[in-house]
Write an enzyme that holds these catalytic residues in place. Structure first.
Site, PDB file in Angstrom:
ATOM      1  N   ASP A   1      -6.258 -58.341 103.372  1.00  0.00           N
ATOM      2  CA  ASP A   1      -6.826 -59.636 103.059  1.00  0.00           C
ATOM      3  C   ASP A   1      -7.682 -59.456 101.805  1.00  0.00           C
ATOM      4  O   ASP A   1      -8.008 -58.325 101.419  1.00  0.00           O
ATOM      5  CB  ASP A   1      -7.665 -60.120 104.245  1.00  0.00           C
ATOM      6  CG  ASP A   1      -8.347 -61.441 103.976  1.00  0.00           C
ATOM      7  OD1 ASP A   1      -7.655 -62.383 103.544  1.00  0.00           O
ATOM      8  OD2 ASP A   1      -9.568 -61.534 104.175  1.00  0.00           O
TER       9      ASP A   1
ATOM     10  N   ASP B   1     -10.622 -62.027 100.341  1.00  0.00           N
ATOM     11  CA  ASP B   1     -12.023 -62.440 100.469  1.00  0.00           C
ATOM     12  C   ASP B   1     -12.650 -61.826 101.722  1.00  0.00           C
ATOM     13  O   ASP B   1     -12.150 -62.019 102.833  1.00  0.00           O
ATOM     14  CB  ASP B   1     -12.124 -63.963 100.564  1.00  0.00           C
ATOM     15  CG  ASP B   1     -11.561 -64.661  99.341  1.00  0.00           C
ATOM     16  OD1 ASP B   1     -12.340 -65.026  98.464  1.00  0.00           O
ATOM     17  OD2 ASP B   1     -10.319 -64.827  99.273  1.00  0.00           O
TER      18      ASP B   1
ATOM     19  N   ASP C   1     -10.580 -59.191 107.923  1.00  0.00           N
ATOM     20  CA  ASP C   1     -11.966 -59.381 108.361  1.00  0.00           C
ATOM     21  C   ASP C   1     -12.155 -60.556 109.310  1.00  0.00           C
ATOM     22  O   ASP C   1     -13.297 -60.873 109.663  1.00  0.00           O
ATOM     23  CB  ASP C   1     -12.873 -59.593 107.139  1.00  0.00           C
ATOM     24  CG  ASP C   1     -12.620 -60.931 106.454  1.00  0.00           C
ATOM     25  OD1 ASP C   1     -11.438 -61.300 106.292  1.00  0.00           O
ATOM     26  OD2 ASP C   1     -13.594 -61.607 106.086  1.00  0.00           O
TER      27      ASP C   1
END
Length: 222
Positions: free
Chosen positions: A9, A11, A171
């Site tokens: 991922d 961000d 995250d």
């Protein structure tokens, strides 16, 4: 076929993008007659996407935003964010060393983000990171995006890789749920953007620093 693929991922996983995203959000809120929000308060809004950030920014000040107004503000947000996309964004500590080590071990690297693809590429380009990645896909690359497993599986396919030899690193619930549904092992970082602690979301392994990634990957590969 690529032997082994690590998908990340963007961000909150590879990059701390919150300062630029929240800075953009605050310009919208001020224009709407609201107060800017502290970075610490707004940081976990990011995993929900830009529309949700705008809505949550209003709701923290007891203001609702009509769907029609949200449709107007969304492209304004994207335009303003693109204009400052890498002003304050930076890589999380240990990332560069970790990537170099894993690449030297034969891992191909990819990005699978819900950020629109052209913004993901622009951001990585401005940070001189584009050449690291075999594949980069965004939330608008395919018909589906995370948490739908097709986003991960189609990204792996685009990289000419094998899902059985791929690992997702993220995250948030979007990353973890998509990886589980795709039957791809998933490592969660605990320093990203999520309303719910990643330890409660059921990843295979949780790391707190990129210096731990090599060992985590080794455990899942074996």
């Amino acid at each position: 076929m690529t032997s082994s693929l690590l998908l990340f991922d963007l961000d909150g996983t590879l990059l701390e993008t919150a300062p630029d995203l929240v800075g953009t959000l605050n310009t919208i809120l001020v224009d709407e007659g609201l107060e800017p929000i502290e970075l610490a308060t707004a940081r976990n809004f990011i995993g929900q996407g830009a529309r949700a950030m705008i809505e949550l920014g209003h709701s923290t000040q007891s203001r609702e935003v009509a769907s029609e107004r949200l449709d107007e503000l969304f492209p304004v947000f994207l335009e303003r964010y693109e204009a400052r996309i890498a002003q304050e964004t930076y890589a999380f500590p240990g990332l560069f060393d970790s990537m170099e080590t894993l690449r030297s071990q034969g891992w191909a690297l990819g990005v699978c983000t819900n950020k629109v693809e052209h913004l993901a590429r622009k951001l990585l380009g401005q940070l001189d990171m584009l050449d690291w990645f075999t594949v980069i896909t965004g939330g608008d690359t395919f018909d589906q995006h995370k948490p739908h497993p097709a986003h991960i599986l189609e990204t792996i396919k685009l990289a000419n890789a094998d899902p059985a030899r791929s690992i997702m690193v993220g995250d948030s619930a979007n990353d973890i749920d998509a990886a589980k549904a795709a039957n791809v092992p998933v490592i969660a970082v605990d320093f990203g953007y999520t309303m719910t602690p990643v330890t409660e979301l059921g990843p295979d392994i949780v790391i707190s620093h990129f210096s731990e990634l090599e060992d985590a990957v080794g455990k899942l590969k074996n």
